[in-house]
Enzyme design. Structure first.
Site, PDB file in Angstrom:
ATOM      1  N   ASP A  71     -28.712  28.466 -16.822  1.00 37.90           N
ATOM      2  CA  ASP A  71     -29.683  29.547 -16.964  1.00 37.90           C
ATOM      3  C   ASP A  71     -30.633  29.513 -15.770  1.00 37.90           C
ATOM      4  O   ASP A  71     -30.773  28.490 -15.095  1.00 37.90           O
ATOM      5  CB  ASP A  71     -30.467  29.417 -18.277  1.00 37.90           C
ATOM      6  CG  ASP A  71     -31.330  28.164 -18.322  1.00 37.90           C
ATOM      7  OD1 ASP A  71     -30.806  27.073 -18.010  1.00 37.90           O
ATOM      8  OD2 ASP A  71     -32.523  28.260 -18.665  1.00 37.90           O
ATOM      9  N   GLU A 136     -32.691  25.519 -20.176  1.00 38.58           N
ATOM     10  CA  GLU A 136     -33.577  24.543 -19.521  1.00 38.58           C
ATOM     11  C   GLU A 136     -34.887  25.199 -19.129  1.00 38.58           C
ATOM     12  O   GLU A 136     -35.964  24.597 -19.268  1.00 38.58           O
ATOM     13  CB  GLU A 136     -32.887  23.962 -18.289  1.00 38.58           C
ATOM     14  CG  GLU A 136     -33.605  22.749 -17.693  1.00 38.58           C
ATOM     15  CD  GLU A 136     -34.728  23.086 -16.726  1.00 38.58           C
ATOM     16  OE1 GLU A 136     -35.554  22.192 -16.433  1.00 38.58           O
ATOM     17  OE2 GLU A 136     -34.791  24.245 -16.254  1.00 38.58           O
TER      18      GLU A 136
END
Length: 372
Positions: A71, A136
């Protein structure tokens, strides 16, 4: 090494492919690409968990994980283009030996290097695991989910940035990083008309008394493998009052604390002020490498593949390594991103440093007898 040469077959092409996939709102497509490549290009056992994390494993013994995340934070205006159908894609640019684009440094470049290292390595006495997490950038959602599901490698190299810390052009090995605890002090009082303040209790005054307690606190400090790490505490927001002529009955203070392993500022002391409550809103754990031999082995691998002299260093912000270390994994961080490069509109990664990271990851996997 020329622009077309690579230390790992297909590393630069794979990096470009991953960086081109939008994954700031939904990382699914990037996860699909990682999973598909691992199934086609490696002999590992590949799986995708319910959170969207992608894993690949091979070998046997204690687990050494090469860890990343796919991500990214939202792109800046120069980093995204929209076609006639309204579909977004990321803008890529290449010059001076660097790839520019959202996620190139943080951290799809290192993910690609770890994927190639996983493919090429013949692990020595360990189970080699590749893991790419989701979420994250949202506080470690994927890592926390994986840990809750039982993900517990003995060792992990997390591919967040460690380049240009000890000196220009050097890829170092991070042995500790700060965490972040976000908290709030809520002061309550009793409102009254501002012309008769003695008939009420001013919540702003109570909040200011609590802020004075925070102001006098010493910053937390510790040492990890000889490296000093100093945290911080800062009041960053204050909000109270409803009108110029009303004594406020509520005031909220926001505190940003950068934590260090094993030490916290005693913020609960601020709640000793009458009418003040302290609550924690986010607590991203710090990281300290718990295994000297592992940290030294990764540093030795880093020394062997570059002309500079890498060092054990510390990192100022939280990563998924904090969650893994908190769960018992011996972690270090070693990756291509340079300090200050991530989350910018000009984010980029050096192809030369990606090649270097590939060689570090590959060497650590193939010489695990040094630590496992």
């Amino acid at each position: 090494m020329t622009e077309d040469e690579e230390s790992a077959d297909g590393l630069r092409t794979l990096t470009r492919d991953l960086v081109s996939i939008p994954s700031h709102e939904d990382p699914t497509a990037a996860g699909d690409a990682i999973e598909s490549w691992l199934r086609a290009e490696t002999d590992g056992t590949v799986e995708r968990d319910d959170h969207g994390n992608v894993f690949a494993r091979k070998g046997s013994g204690p687990t050494l994980a090469l860890v990343g995340h796919h991500d990214v934070v939202p792109p800046g205006e120069p980093q995204v283009t929209v076609d006639d159908d309204g579909d977004e894609s990321y803008v890529l640019d290449e010059h001076d030996g660097r790839l520019y684009g959202r996620g190139s440094a943080d951290m799809k470049g290192a993910v690609a290097a770890a994927m190639c290292a996983f493919r090429d390595a013949d692990p020595d006495g360990v189970e080699l695991c590749f893991a790419s997490f989701v979420g994250e950038e949202l506080g470690g959602i994927g890592a926390r989910g994986a840990i809750d599901d039982g993900f517990a490698p003995e060792f992990a190299v997390v591919g967040e940035g460690s380049t240009n810390y000890s000196g220009p052009g050097v890829t170092d090995v991070v042995v500790a990083h700060k965490g972040r605890r976000a908290s709030a002090l809520v002061a309550r009082g009793e409102s009254t008309h501002a012309s008769i303040p003695e008939e009420g209790v001013n919540a702003v005054y109570r909040a200011c008394d609590a802020v004075d307690v925070v102001r006098e606190m010493a910053f937390p400090e510790t040492t990890v493998l000889g490296e000093s790490l100093r945290g911080s505490v800062a009041v960053t927001e204050i909000d109270g009052g409803t009108a110029w002529n009303v004594v406020p009955d509520r005031c909220e203070v926001t505190i940003d604390e950068r934590t260090v392993p094993g030490e916290r500022a005693p913020l609960e002391q601020a709640a000793s002020i009458e009418g003040v409550e302290w609550t924690v809103e986010q607590d991203l754990p710090p990281m300290a490498c718990s295994d000297d031999d592992f940290a030294d082995a990764v540093l030795a691998a880093a020394q062997d593949v570059q002309t500079g002299t890498p060092e054990h260093v510390v990192k100022p912000h939280a990563t998924d390594a904090g969650w893994l270390a908190d769960a018992g994994t011996a972690c270090v961080i070693c990756g291509a991103a340079e300090s200050g490069e991530a989350h910018t509109d000009t984010e980029s990664v050096s192809y030369e440093v990606l090649d270097r990271c590939y060689r570090i990851y590959h060497a650590v996997a193939e010489d695990a007898s040094a630590f496992a």
